[in-house]
Design a protein around this motif. Structure first.
Motif, PDB file in Angstrom:
ATOM      1  N   PRO A  94       0.667  -1.100   0.058  1.00 49.25           N
ATOM      2  CA  PRO A  94       0.055  -0.021  -0.006  1.00 49.25           C
ATOM      3  C   PRO A  94       0.812   1.294   0.073  1.00 49.25           C
ATOM      4  N   TYR A  95       1.801   1.122   0.581  1.00 49.82           N
ATOM      5  CA  TYR A  95       2.662   2.522   0.744  1.00 49.82           C
ATOM      6  C   TYR A  95       3.280   2.750  -0.561  1.00 49.82           C
ATOM      7  N   GLN A  97       2.287   1.701  -3.572  1.00 47.59           N
ATOM      8  CA  GLN A  97       1.323   1.808  -4.387  1.00 47.59           C
ATOM      9  C   GLN A  97       0.660   3.385  -4.374  1.00 47.59           C
ATOM     10  N   TRP A  98       0.021   3.685  -3.167  1.00 43.72           N
ATOM     11  CA  TRP A  98      -0.531   4.771  -2.956  1.00 43.72           C
ATOM     12  C   TRP A  98       0.082   6.040  -2.185  1.00 43.72           C
ATOM     13  N   CYS A  99       0.966   5.662  -1.573  1.00 47.19           N
ATOM     14  CA  CYS A  99       1.589   7.069  -0.745  1.00 47.19           C
ATOM     15  C   CYS A  99       2.969   7.520  -1.272  1.00 47.19           C
ATOM     16  N   ASN A 172       5.106  -2.565  -9.444  1.00 47.26           N
ATOM     17  CA  ASN A 172       4.591  -2.254  -8.282  1.00 47.26           C
ATOM     18  C   ASN A 172       4.331  -3.771  -7.502  1.00 47.26           C
TER      19      ASN A 172
END
Length: 417
Positions: A94-95, A97-99, A172
Motif C-alpha cells: 500500500p505504501y 502503490q498509493w503513498c 509495483n
C-alpha cells in the motif's frame, strides 16, 4: 507396560521457524534486489535522491538497532515488537502503490526520508529482532538455529528469480509480494511459532524476569564485547565493502559488460545454492569445533579469499574464490548465534547481537565504503583487495588470541548432563 514419558523424544515445534525465516528474508531480498531499479524506472528518482533512501535506511538503523536489542531482551518471548515489524511489512505494498508518489510530489527529499525510516524499521533494524527471536526459540525448543536459517537462504534464491519475473510484468507487484509475505509472517508468529516455555531459562528466562539498565550497561565494560565488535568490524564489515563493487572487478575478466553480468548472475545463484545446502551440516560442524573457532575459521577463509582475488591469475580462480562465500556465510551465521549465547549472559543476548554484529558493523561499513571507493579509483582493485585482506588477517589473529572461549552447554553445542 506403559512407556516412560521422560524417554519419549521431545517435540521441537520446528517447522514454523524456517517458514518465518523464509517469509522475512524473501521480503529482504526483494527490497535489496529491486528497490533501486523501481526508484529509477517507476519513481523516476535521480541517483542522489535514491541514494538518500538507502543512506536513511542505514543511518536510522543506528537508532533502531540498539533500541530494538534492549526491548527484545526485556520482552524475551513476548511478541509485541516482532509482530509490529511483521504488520509494518504488510504495509509495504500500500505504501509504494498509493503513498510514495503523493509524497514525492511534496518533496523528493521528504519522500526519501520517510521511505528510509519506514524500510529501516522493518529491515535494517528489524533483522536483529527476527534473528535473535529464532535463536532463543532454538535454545528453548532444542533445535538448531542454522537449520531454521536455511529458510532464509532458500528465500534468497526464490526471491531473486521470482522478483525479476514479477517486476517485468508489473513493477509495483514486487511490493505487493512483500505484503503477502508480511501477512504470512504475521500469521506464523501468532499461530505457528510455539515456544517451550518450560525451557525458557535456557534462552534468558521470561519477560517477567527483571532486566535493568545496569545489566545493559555492564556489556560496555566487558573486554570480550569490544573484541567481538573489533572482529565484526574487521571481518564482516570488510566482507560487505569487498562485495559492494566486486561485480565491476569481475566484469574486467570479460570482453563485454553483458557477458560479465550474465556470468555474475549465474555465479551468485550457485553461491546462494551452496549456502543453502551447507546450512544443514554447519550446526554439526560448529558443535564439533566450537563457535569461537568457527568465527576464527571464517576470518581466515575471508582473508584468504580477498587476498586470493587480488592475486588471481585468471577467471577460474576468481570464481572458485567467490564460491567460497557460500561456505563463509553459513559458518559465520551459525557461529555468531552460538557464540553470543555461550560467551555472554543470555539475558542480554539481543542487545549484544544488535550492537556487536549490526550496530558496529553498520558504522564501519559506512566509513570503509567511502575509503575503499577512493582506493578503487586511485590504486585499483588488486591493491585495495590486498589492503582489505591484510586488515582482515590482522584482526583475525588478534581475535584468535583474545576472544573468550564460549560455554559449550550454554551455547547449545553440547547437551547439559
Amino acid at each position: 507396560m506403559d512407556m516412560d514419558k521422560s524417554a519419549q523424544p521431545k517435540k521441537k515445534d520446528f517447522w514454523g521457524f524456517p517458514l518465518t525465516h523464509f517469509t522475512y528474508f524473501f521480503q529482504w531480498q526483494i527490497i535489496n534486489g529491486y528497490l533501486t531499479l523501481w526508484l529509477e524506472q517507476v519513481g523516476h528518482l535521480n541517483g542522489a535522491t535514491a541514494g538518500m533512501v538507502f543512506s536513511m535506511m542505514a543511518g536510522i538503523s543506528l537508532l533502531f538497532q540498539p533500541a530494538f536489542g534492549v526491548i527484545s531482551d526485556k520482552l524475551v518471548f513476548k511478541k509485541n515488537l516482532i509482530i509490529t515489524i511483521a504488520v509494518a511489512s504488510m504495509l509495504i505494498g500500500p505504501y509504494f502503490q498509493w503513498c510514495f508518489m503523493p509524497l514525492l510530489g511534496i518533496s523528493p527529499t521528504f519522500v526519501a526520508i520517510v521511505t528510509g525510516i519506514f524500510l529501516s524499521f522493518i529491515f535494517n533494524g528489524g533483522v536483529s529482532v527476527i534473528e535473535q527471536y529464532v535463536q532463543r526459540a532454538a535454545l528453548a525448543n532444542g533445535f538448531e538455529y542454522g537449520h531454521s536459517r536455511m529458510g532464509g537462504s532458500l528465500a534468497g534464491m526464490v526471491a531473486s528469480f521470482v522478483g525479476g519475473q514479477i517486476f517485468l510484468m508489473a513493477p509495483n507487484s514486487i511490493f505487493w509480494a512483500n505484503s503477502v509475505m508480511g501477512l504470512c509472517l504475521t500469521l506464523l508468529l501468532i499461530f505457528s511459532d510455539k515456544i517451550h516455555m518450560e525451557n525458557a531459562a535456557a534462552a534468558g528466562g521470561t519477560s517477567d524476569a527483571s532486566l535493568d539498565m545496569s545489566q545493559i550497561g555492564q556489556i560496555f565494560r566487558m573486554r570480550n564485547f569490544w573484541i567481538l565488535c573489533l572482529f565484526y568490524v574487521g571481518t564482516s564489515a570488510l566482507y560487505d565493502v569487498f562485495d559492494q563493487q566486486f561485480i565491476i572487478f569481475f566484469k574486467t575478466f570479460f570482453d563485454t559488460a553483458a557477458a560479465g553480468t550474465a556470468a555474475y548472475s549465474y555465479m551468485t545463484t550457485a553461491q546462494i545454492g551452496l549456502e543453502f545446502l551447507l546450512m544443514f551440516p554447519m550446526p554439526w560442524l560448529i558443535n564439533k569445533i566450537g563457535s569461537r573457532n568457527g568465527l576464527i575459521a571464517y576470518g581466515v577463509i575471508l582473508a584468504a579469499r580477498i587476498i586470493g582475488s587480488a592475486l588471481a591469475p585468471n577467471l577460474a580462480v576468481v570464481i572458485i574464490l567467490r564460491l567460497l562465500a557460500g561456505f563463509e556465510m553459513p559458518l559465520v551465521l551459525v557461529s555468531i548465534m552460538k557464540y553470543i549465547a555461550g560467551a555472554f549472559d543470555v539475558r542480554v543476548y539481543a542487545t549484544v547481537y544488535a550492537l556487536a554484529s549490526n550496530f558496529a558493523k553498520q558504522i564501519s561499513v559506512f566509513i570503509f565504503s567511502t575509503v575503499a571507493g577512493n582506493w578503487y579509483d586511485s590504486i585499483g582493485f588488486q591493491h585495495t583487495y590486498m589492503i582489505l585482506g591484510a586488515i582482515v588477517a590482522v584482526v583475525t589473529v588478534i581475535a584468535a588470541f583474545t576472544l573468550k572461549k564460549e560455554d559449550p552447554v550454554q551455547a547449545g553445542e553440547i547437551s547439559a548432563k
